[in-house]
Design a protein around this motif. Structure first.
Motif, PDB file in Angstrom:
ATOM      1  N   LEU A 178      27.919 -25.922   8.918  1.00 22.96           N
ATOM      2  CA  LEU A 178      26.917 -26.124   9.961  1.00 22.96           C
ATOM      3  C   LEU A 178      27.391 -27.178  10.961  1.00 22.96           C
ATOM      4  N   PRO A 210      19.094 -17.368   8.211  1.00 20.58           N
ATOM      5  CA  PRO A 210      19.228 -18.831   8.263  1.00 20.58           C
ATOM      6  C   PRO A 210      18.996 -19.455   6.886  1.00 20.58           C
ATOM      7  N   CYS A 249      31.384 -18.734  26.862  1.00 16.30           N
ATOM      8  CA  CYS A 249      32.249 -19.468  27.780  1.00 16.30           C
ATOM      9  C   CYS A 249      33.682 -19.037  27.467  1.00 16.30           C
ATOM     10  N   ALA A 309      38.160 -26.204  13.984  1.00 19.54           N
ATOM     11  CA  ALA A 309      37.164 -25.542  13.136  1.00 19.54           C
ATOM     12  C   ALA A 309      37.858 -24.743  12.028  1.00 19.54           C
TER      13      ALA A 309
HETATM   14  C1  LIG Z   1      31.195 -23.685  26.064  1.00 19.56           C
HETATM   15  C2  LIG Z   1      32.265 -23.984  25.067  1.00 19.56           C
HETATM   16  C3  LIG Z   1      33.612 -23.833  25.415  1.00 19.56           C
HETATM   17  C4  LIG Z   1      34.606 -24.122  24.483  1.00 19.56           C
HETATM   18  N1  LIG Z   1      35.914 -23.909  24.816  1.00 19.56           N
HETATM   19  C5  LIG Z   1      36.854 -24.025  23.858  1.00 19.56           C
HETATM   20  C6  LIG Z   1      38.191 -23.622  24.117  1.00 19.56           C
HETATM   21  O1  LIG Z   1      38.522 -23.150  25.202  1.00 19.56           O
HETATM   22  N2  LIG Z   1      39.099 -23.762  23.121  1.00 19.56           N
HETATM   23  C7  LIG Z   1      38.767 -24.255  21.897  1.00 19.56           C
HETATM   24  O2  LIG Z   1      39.637 -24.332  21.025  1.00 19.56           O
HETATM   25  N3  LIG Z   1      37.491 -24.648  21.617  1.00 19.56           N
HETATM   26  C8  LIG Z   1      36.531 -24.525  22.565  1.00 19.56           C
HETATM   27  N4  LIG Z   1      35.246 -24.867  22.277  1.00 19.56           N
HETATM   28  C9  LIG Z   1      34.947 -25.492  20.976  1.00 19.56           C
HETATM   29  C10 LIG Z   1      34.805 -24.436  19.873  1.00 19.56           C
HETATM   30  O3  LIG Z   1      34.008 -23.361  20.297  1.00 19.56           O
HETATM   31  C11 LIG Z   1      34.156 -25.088  18.655  1.00 19.56           C
HETATM   32  O4  LIG Z   1      34.864 -26.254  18.311  1.00 19.56           O
HETATM   33  C12 LIG Z   1      34.130 -24.170  17.436  1.00 19.56           C
HETATM   34  O5  LIG Z   1      33.791 -22.863  17.788  1.00 19.56           O
HETATM   35  C13 LIG Z   1      33.168 -24.748  16.420  1.00 19.56           C
HETATM   36  O6  LIG Z   1      33.127 -23.927  15.285  1.00 19.56           O
HETATM   37  P1  LIG Z   1      32.272 -24.353  14.019  1.00 19.56           P
HETATM   38  O7  LIG Z   1      32.351 -23.225  13.064  1.00 19.56           O
HETATM   39  O8  LIG Z   1      32.661 -25.703  13.548  1.00 19.56           O
HETATM   40  O9  LIG Z   1      30.755 -24.515  14.536  1.00 19.56           O
HETATM   41  P2  LIG Z   1      29.766 -23.427  15.140  1.00 19.56           P
HETATM   42  O10 LIG Z   1      30.511 -22.478  15.986  1.00 19.56           O
HETATM   43  O11 LIG Z   1      28.657 -24.188  15.768  1.00 19.56           O
HETATM   44  O12 LIG Z   1      29.229 -22.631  13.883  1.00 19.56           O
HETATM   45  C14 LIG Z   1      28.089 -23.011  13.143  1.00 19.56           C
HETATM   46  C15 LIG Z   1      27.318 -21.751  12.794  1.00 19.56           C
HETATM   47  O13 LIG Z   1      26.232 -22.105  11.938  1.00 19.56           O
HETATM   48  C16 LIG Z   1      25.120 -21.298  12.297  1.00 19.56           C
HETATM   49  N5  LIG Z   1      23.929 -21.942  11.793  1.00 19.56           N
HETATM   50  C17 LIG Z   1      23.236 -23.003  12.291  1.00 19.56           C
HETATM   51  N6  LIG Z   1      22.217 -23.310  11.494  1.00 19.56           N
HETATM   52  C18 LIG Z   1      22.249 -22.436  10.458  1.00 19.56           C
HETATM   53  C19 LIG Z   1      21.468 -22.265   9.284  1.00 19.56           C
HETATM   54  N7  LIG Z   1      20.430 -23.069   9.008  1.00 19.56           N
HETATM   55  N8  LIG Z   1      21.789 -21.265   8.432  1.00 19.56           N
HETATM   56  C20 LIG Z   1      22.849 -20.442   8.682  1.00 19.56           C
HETATM   57  N9  LIG Z   1      23.615 -20.561   9.785  1.00 19.56           N
HETATM   58  C21 LIG Z   1      23.333 -21.558  10.648  1.00 19.56           C
HETATM   59  C22 LIG Z   1      25.213 -21.226  13.801  1.00 19.56           C
HETATM   60  O14 LIG Z   1      24.454 -20.141  14.318  1.00 19.56           O
HETATM   61  C23 LIG Z   1      26.709 -21.062  14.008  1.00 19.56           C
HETATM   62  O15 LIG Z   1      27.086 -19.703  14.017  1.00 19.56           O
HETATM   63  C24 LIG Z   1      34.244 -24.614  23.201  1.00 19.56           C
HETATM   64  C25 LIG Z   1      32.900 -24.765  22.854  1.00 19.56           C
HETATM   65  C26 LIG Z   1      31.927 -24.440  23.763  1.00 19.56           C
HETATM   66  C27 LIG Z   1      30.494 -24.566  23.359  1.00 19.56           C
END
Ligand SMILES: Cc1cc2nc3c(=O)[nH]c(=O)nc-3n(C[C@H](O)[C@H](O)[C@H](O)COP(=O)(O)OP(=O)(O)OC[C@H]3O[C@@H](n4cnc5c(N)ncnc54)[C@H](O)[C@@H]3O)c2cc1C
Length: 439
Positions: free
Chosen positions: A263, A233, A56, A412
């Protein structure tokens, strides 16, 4: 060299790894999928591997200082292009532009705000009163995490059009939640940092490359000390005698001095049930991305927010022929068949861009991210855990932890930097990674 294992290769995990790797830690990062970026990523279009699409469109504002710092660490900051104009389009095609003028903040929008055609004078006066109230109340008011933004807007007697066409139009996309479900505190932060605190902080940064290119393996060579394990994973964090001793990934077991889980919240209980986090009140809010390729150009605008319809944003991905449409808090689309989502999008597009009536759709792809972000509802902030856990060598990151920001890329990265700081403190050599907000 102290060692750390990072679980998850989304932005939180990547930021943790970049900070620790750059501070003399040997970092092993385990990511379940075959690519990095988590919810902010790109991959080949199913059925047409020549086309790489983002899951996205993701954007940041210039006030997102920590994600910008992270991009600098990977030497990719120049791939984020900043846009200084916001286009608001009404059904029928009338377009208004919001941009910064010569006056200093918080008056920088005065000129273009006055000329916005989609708001009446009464709407504008009520919005001006609302913005002044945010300025007055953002530090002093104590109940902002307990009330919804809609409660607050009603308290401030905002006109219905101001609520629908201005406040909701900006906030639903920024927070990924409806006004009657989002805590006012998050909405205040968006307007305070993005619109009021500095005259350039509203500028919208859009990656000029697919998201996945921002975290490509070459970029990691700059950091050093980070080993990326893809398609790895983590099934279980191993806890023995009240301490974290390692992780199990398939048949392998790995151990390190420190561990950081980045996670998503719904994955944590299965991987480390011993944490016994209370996540009962955490819920998801969905985002739907609609990718459409036409046989001709529909618009020259780089992006626009579309008023009064289901589709909230249009991003011009390639010469007006490939458009990416975004609907945040898209509960109404979650159960809708994909063909109906596409028909709805084309019908609505034609109201804003008349060329869509004659254009032929060449291909389309719908991404429903049902677990896009947590729902930033009132009362949740105090339940978001900080990075420290009951295990002295195990820390939490992720956009749902207490980063000071809602679920965004900035949130994040902040969480990743905070977790990295906690690790270095524990190692007896405190590092400073988190950059303070601009105001
Ligand atoms: C459609 C969409 C549009 C968005 N638009 C925006 C935007 O325009 N601007 C903005 O700032 N934010 C936006 N966001 C929010 C942003 O993408 C998220 O807040 C951020 O990317 C989250 O990062 P994270 O590292 O916390 O989590 P995640 O990105 O969920 O990372 C977690 C990771 O853990 C991995 N994982 C899961 N289980 C396991 C396991 N057992 N072992 C190893 N790895 C595992 C997953 O595969 C993933 O890669 C959007 C989100 C989405 C879904």
């Amino acid at each position: 060299m102290p060692s750390a294992i990072v679980i998850g290769g989304g932005l939180a995990g990547l930021a943790t790894a970049a900070a620790l790797g750059g501070s003399g830690f040997q970092v092993d990062l385990f990511e379940a999928r075959g690519f990095l970026g988590g919810r902010a990523t790109s991959y080949p279009l199913p059925g047409d591997s020549s086309e790489i699409i983002d899951n996205c469109q993701h954007l940041i504002l210039r006030c997102c200082v920590n994600i910008l710092d992270f991009y600098k660490r990977l030497d990719v900051a120049d791939r984020i292009h900043f846009h200084k104009q916001f286009y608001f389009i009404e059904p029928g095609g009338r377009t208004s532009v919001l941009r910064s003028g010569r006056l200093p903040a918080p008056l920088h929008f005065t000129g273009s705000f006055r000329s916005l055609a989609f708001l009446s004078l009464a709407d504008k006066l009520s919005i001006a009163r609302g913005l002044l109230a945010i300025r007055r109340e953002h530090r002093s008011r104590k109940d902002l995490d307990q009330i919804t933004m809609l409660d607050w807007l009603r308290e401030k007697r905002q006109t219905p059009a101001a609520i629908r066409r201005f406040w909701a139009q900006v906030l639903v996309s920024a927070i990924n939640e409806d006004l009657d479900r989002m805590a006012a505190s998050h909405a205040f932060q968006v307007f305070w940092l993005g619109f009021l605190a500095a005259s350039n902080s509203y500028q919208m940064g859009i990656p000029a490359v697919p998201l996945g290119d921002l975290y490509a393996p070459e970029a990691w060579k700059r950091i050093g000390n980070v080993r990326l394990h893809l398609r790895a994973p983590v099934d279980r964090v191993i806890v023995e005698d009240g301490s974290v001793r390692g992780i199990a990934s398939g048949a392998e077991r790995h151990s390190a001095d420190y561990y950081v889980s980045s996670l998503p919240f719904e994955r944590v209980p299965a991987v480390i049930p011993e944490l016994a986090l209370n996540l009962d009140r955490f819920e998801h809010s969905p985002i739907t991305g609609i990718h459409l390729w036409f046989d001709r150009s529909l618009t020259q605008l780089p992006h626009a927010t579309l008023l009064d319809r289901t589709i909230q944003w249009m991003f011009n991905k390639s010469a007006g022929r490939y458009l990416q449409l975004v609907v945040s808090a898209s509960r109404s689309l979650v159960d809708m068949p994909r063909a109906d989502v596409i028909s709805l999008a084309i019908k609505e597009l034609a109201e804003f861009f008349p060329k869509a009536r004659e254009a032929k759709l060449e291909k389309a792809h719908v991404v429903k991210e049902v677990r896009a972000t947590f729902s930033a509802k009132p009362g949740l902030e105090q339940l978001r855990p900080s990075s420290a856990t009951k295990f002295s060598n195990f820390f939490l990151a992720g956009d749902w932890t207490r980063s000071g920001w809602p679920a965004t890329m900035e949130g994040a990265v902040r969480s990743g930097y905070l977790a990295a700081e906690a690790v270095t403190r524990s190692a007896g050599n405190p590092g400073k990674f988190l950059l303070p907000d601009i105001a």
